[in-house]
Design an enzyme around this catalytic site. Structure first.
Site, mmCIF file in Angstrom:
data_model
loop_
_atom_site.group_PDB
_atom_site.id
_atom_site.type_symbol
_atom_site.label_atom_id
_atom_site.label_comp_id
_atom_site.label_asym_id
_atom_site.label_seq_id
_atom_site.Cartn_x
_atom_site.Cartn_y
_atom_site.Cartn_z
ATOM 1 N N SER A 578 19.580 77.906 31.887
ATOM 2 C CA SER A 578 19.027 76.785 31.332
ATOM 3 C C SER A 578 18.695 76.500 29.966
ATOM 4 O O SER A 578 18.120 76.241 29.417
ATOM 5 C CB SER A 578 19.685 75.528 31.604
ATOM 6 O OG SER A 578 19.000 75.382 33.167
ATOM 7 N N ASP A 858 15.345 66.381 31.300
ATOM 8 C CA ASP A 858 16.202 65.271 32.618
ATOM 9 C C ASP A 858 15.433 65.915 33.644
ATOM 10 O O ASP A 858 14.163 66.259 34.213
ATOM 11 C CB ASP A 858 17.249 66.231 31.809
ATOM 12 C CG ASP A 858 17.509 67.565 32.045
ATOM 13 O OD1 ASP A 858 16.252 68.327 32.377
ATOM 14 O OD2 ASP A 858 18.593 68.441 31.478
ATOM 15 N N HIS A 861 15.421 70.756 33.271
ATOM 16 C CA HIS A 861 14.387 71.016 31.834
ATOM 17 C C HIS A 861 13.139 70.390 31.399
ATOM 18 O O HIS A 861 13.497 69.026 30.795
ATOM 19 C CB HIS A 861 15.166 71.050 31.047
ATOM 20 C CG HIS A 861 15.941 71.825 32.005
ATOM 21 N ND1 HIS A 861 17.725 70.752 32.382
ATOM 22 C CD2 HIS A 861 17.610 73.140 31.644
ATOM 23 C CE1 HIS A 861 18.739 71.572 32.787
ATOM 24 N NE2 HIS A 861 18.847 72.744 32.685
#
Length: 894
Positions: A578, A858, A861
């Protein structure tokens, strides 16, 4: 105490395995066409005229295709005028940019070319193409389109012995530019001079058949205004298809083909061996135009004899009854195996009724034609382009009403708004003494009713709600009405026009804007990379509109204007998790490990969520920008969704990274490598083996992965010793790199695991402090990876690498944030609960005001600012952070 949802979200790797199930990579065939548009001499009525030729042909070449084929048509305009082709009946699913009318597509300037890239998605049948600008249609440039069923789909009649395209239409001997000048001066055109059949006059076209065999004739009226009747001397015709719909097979002696319509009939050569007339004549006109072609038996011993067969009477009722008799074959398959009758249109509630009345009148003493009182005038910018770029002042939705207005005509750029997924009824009301013909681009509609007189709600009682034919062009008889049902399932800007071409030219058209507020490739493709720009957007930079998941993008990464003097940047192929995902998971149905919702993307253009786990860009974007691009290459699944892009959009790289992936089989990196295999095959198909080898050798392969493997280890409370686990994932890493190497990769930019124990979600495992057991694994991971890469360079010839130590980069910033302008190193900018780490970043989450001061966006990340810092270090940093060379030096290596 963390919430259950927060704890579950920590382990997105486990979700990804579920998300990825069913993702199948498959390609529909490509068909390539290269067309030169020129003027040349033609003789449709026996006298020399200047016509529009395609590759020297008049009419132009047929397009032969099969359902779902991708058509790549490169059009070179050698005319002195701007030029466009439109594809009458091809629905351009989710892709009105390719429709080829001025409201959607910028004209091709003289001396330039444009490549139409389109798919005949879920279509079969008989259609045609023609020039849409100025009055070019009166000069030729048209040709047939046939879309055959796929081999495994049954067709409701035996395969014919042959398949003929027959293009008929009224014709003027007057040059098309003179005709256009007459219209521009506000005058009406005189009656046409004759009828052409496949570009030839009386007895010019010949179709040879074998005795006893059956042939398919695809008949299209490509003319300018008149309905035409088609018949064959001594032969019956069996109607089998109308504009993509298999019909009940009705035997006919003659067939009315209204302007813009297409039909397929079967004809059996069952008569004595001789030649027979094919007769075509105008309908409902005081002066009757006639022309003939020849049906020639291969063993003919006699030329045509007698008079051509006469046409039907001028009585409207005969033609009206024939039109009503044309119905759908409910049990036959269409483009898909399921029967055409499986869609029960008559049982769907109509959400809106639109009534459209055509009429003629004068504006400033010049002839104009209107719909509901509005005569269309084109804007200086194609409407779809203006809509896409949110350019004000080009058009106004609602500038034409959905019911007839007073007979006073006014000029406007008429656009009617409509909701995506609506099911609408459109009633065409013809109060004039002509036969009208209406076409809707982008759609096939059900012709549920037609009759003489005025339409009223009571007219619905006679609608055919069972087996009405589905088509894209319908006639409306003089002082009559026709009603259609349209499921609005194709987002875009779609031209609804009269096929009476002088009327269309002088305003009898408008655009139907089928709109959804949800921006997604599932609903509409983005603007093509090769789209021409004109009007308000001409010459302006639009590359900042990069948002792969929203549909508002340029397909291929653009070179940054500030960096156009740099050497050509290398293609970049990105694999990982991600931290490098630029929207991959947005293209996986029902995947929960996605970020295509607010507050993600709040600092992106228009505060739009893009599928990135970030407030803006991520490290993959910033690295690509440092190399001279505007952003990361697009996601593989995005390119795959566009079909054609896997052959046209991969030369500058592809992003395979997917949130939740890792090195081990259960966390998905192998799937990304499988996807690269598909890219590799497409490169070879497009470039050949040697050029593909050269391209990949200079490409940069960036890999950012490993964190999710560590997450899963701790989540599952694995009892495997740390050293054994690290060796296990290094074995997987080695296999992945060797696979990429075997496919041609030579330069590897490797990004190691950051201090995952310090991300907000994992701090909650240790109060608010970094969770050191995870960090210990991250340090061991980097040490083992450093050793692995060193060993591989000795083993694999000409392999080079740069290894980024993101653990040290991040820890140094966490320990001393102020020189880097960070103030918060432990709390997420966006989230819920303690450290904003008890729930995902979503529209209801608490959001920090200055994202530049936060390292973490978050639970896991980095923010855009932190990702930029990491990319800068990887690109040009010292050996303390990236070794043995940095990414910039790696790319420059020969």
């Amino acid at each position: 105490m963390r919430s259950a949802n927060g704890r579950r979200w920590c382990w997105i790797a486990l979700l990804l395995a579920l998300c990825m199930e069913g993702v199948v990579v498959a390609e529909d065939p490509y068909r390539y066409f290269d067309w030169r548009i020129t003027y040349g001499d033609i003789y449709p009525l026996g006298v020399r005229q200047q016509g529009i030729l395609i590759n020297g042909q008049f009419p132009g070449p047929d397009i032969h295709s099969v359902t779902n084929d991708n058509l790549i048509i490169n059009v070179h305009n050698h005319l002195p005028d701007p030029f466009l082709l439109t594809w009458n009946g091809v629905q351009q699913r989710k892709n009105s940019f390719e429709d080829g009318v001025y409201g959607t597509t910028c004209p091709i300037p003289p001396g330039q070319n444009f490549t139409y890239i389109m798919q005949v998605k879920d279509q079969i049948g008989s259609f045609f193409y023609f020039p849409s600008l100025q009055f070019h249609k009166a000069a030729g440039g048209f040709g047939g389109i046939r879309i055959l069923s796929r081999p495994r789909i049954p067709v409701p009649f035996p395969e014919p012995a042959g398949d003929f395209t027959i293009l008929i239409g009224d014709w003027y001997k007057t040059d098309h530019k003179v005709l256009q000048t007459i219209l521009d001066r506000g005058k009406r055109l005189t009656f046409p001079d004759g009828i052409q059949i496949n570009g030839l006059g009386r007895d010019g076209a010949k179709f040879t058949v074998e005795p006893g065999k059956t042939y398919r004739l695809r008949i299209s009226n490509v003319g300018l205004q008149n309905s035409l009747n088609f018949r064959i001397q001594g032969h019956k015709m069996k109607l089998v298809e109308v504009e993509g719909t298999h019909t009940i097979q009705t035997t006919l002696s003659s067939l009315d083909v209204h302007v813009g319509q297409s039909y397929s009939v079967l004809v059996t050569a069952d008569q004595p061996a001789q030649d027979y007339y094919i007769a075509v004549s105008s309908r409902f006109t005081t002066q009757i135009l006639n022309s003939t072609a020849i049906l020639h038996y291969s063993n003919s011993i006699k030329t045509v004899s007698g008079l051509p067969p006469p046409g039907p009477t001028t009585d409207i009722s005969w033609s009206l009854n024939q039109a009503r008799s044309i119905r759908t074959n409910l049990t036959a398959s269409g483009p898909r195996p399921n029967p055409q009758g499986s869609y029960h249109y008559g049982q769907i509630n109509v959400t809106r009724t639109i009534r459209l009345a055509n009429h003629a009148g004068l504006v400033d003493k010049k002839q104009r034609y209107a719909v509901n009182g509005v005569s269309f005038i084109p804007a200086d910018t194609p409407l779809k382009l203006a809509d896409y770029y949110n350019i004000d002042g080009v058009f106004k939705v609602g500038s034409i009403q959905d019911k007839p207005a007073c007979r006073n005509i006014h000029l406007d750029t008429a656009v009617m708004g409509a909701d995506y997924r609506a099911f609408v009824e459109i009633v065409f009301e013809n109060r004039e003494n002509i036969v009208q013909s209406w076409h809707l681009d982008g759609y096939s509609f059900f012709v549920v009713g037609m009759d003489v007189g005025r339409w009223s709600p009571a007219s619905k009682n006679q609608y055919n709600l069972i087996d009405a034919v589905s088509r894209c062009t319908t006639q409306v008889y003089p002082r009559s009405w026709t009603a259609i049902y349209v499921p609005l399932d194709n987002v875009g800007m779609w031209n609804l026009r009269s096929q009476f071409w002088a009327r269309q030219y002088l305003g009898q058209q408008f655009y139907l804007r089928v709109y959804t507020p949800v921006k997604s490739f599932r609903d509409e493709y983005p603007i093509p990379k090769n789209a021409l720009h004109c009007g308000f957007r001409h010459g302006k930079d639009v590359s900042f509109l990069s948002s792969y998941s929203s549909g508002s993008i340029n397909i291929w990464p653009q070179l940054s204007h500030a960096d156009t003097q740099r050497p050509t940047p290398p293609p970049i192929f990105i694999l990982g998790d991600s931290t490098a995902d630029v929207g991959t998971n947005s293209y996986i149905p029902d995947c929960k490990a996605a970020a295509n919702f607010p507050h993600n993307g709040i600092d992106f253009v228009n505060s739009r969520p893009t599928g990135r786990f970030s407030n803006g860009l991520n490290s993959a974007d910033h690295l690509a920008r440092l190399f001279g691009y505007n952003s990361s290459p697009p996601p593989f699944l995005f390119l795959h969704s566009l079909k054609y892009s896997l052959q046209l959009g991969i030369y500058r790289g592809v992003n395979f990274a997917s949130g939740g992936s890792g090195l081990l089989d259960d966390t998905g990196l192998q799937l990304q490598i499988n996807q690269f295999v598909t890219v590799h095959e497409n490169l070879i198909a497009s470039l050949g083996h040697e050029s593909t080898k050269a391209l990949l050798a200079k490409s940069l392969f960036c890999i950012s992965t490993g964190s999710n493997d560590i997450f899963v280890y701790f989540k599952t409370r694995s009892t495997m010793p740390k050293e054994e686990f690290i060796n296990h994932i290094m074995e997987a890493y080695e296999n992945h790199i060797k696979t990429l190497y075997s496919l041609g990769a030579r330069k590897f930019g490797i990004i190691s695991v950051p201090p995952v124990g310090c991300c907000p979600a994992n701090r909650l495992l240790n109060g608010t402090r970094c969770f050191e057991p995870m960090n210990d694994f991250a340090r061991c991971f980097h040490s083992a990876l450093d050793k692995l890469m060193c060993n591989l360079t000795s083993e694999l010839h000409r392999m080079k690498y740069a290894l980024g130590d993101t653990y040290k980069m991040t820890i140094d910033v966490i320990d001393n944030p102020h020189p880097f302008n960070f103030k918060n190193v432990d709390t997420a900018c966006c989230g819920h609960g303690a450290l904003k780490a008890e729930g995902i970043c979503n529209a209801t989450a608490s959001l920090c005001s200055d994202r530049r001061q936060y390292i973490f966006w978050d639970l896991f990340h980095p923010t855009d600012a932190a990702a930029r810092l990491a990319a800068n270090t990887l690109y040009g940093g010292p050996t303390l952070y990236v070794s043995p060379i940095n990414f910039a030096k790696l790319a420059a290596e020969k």
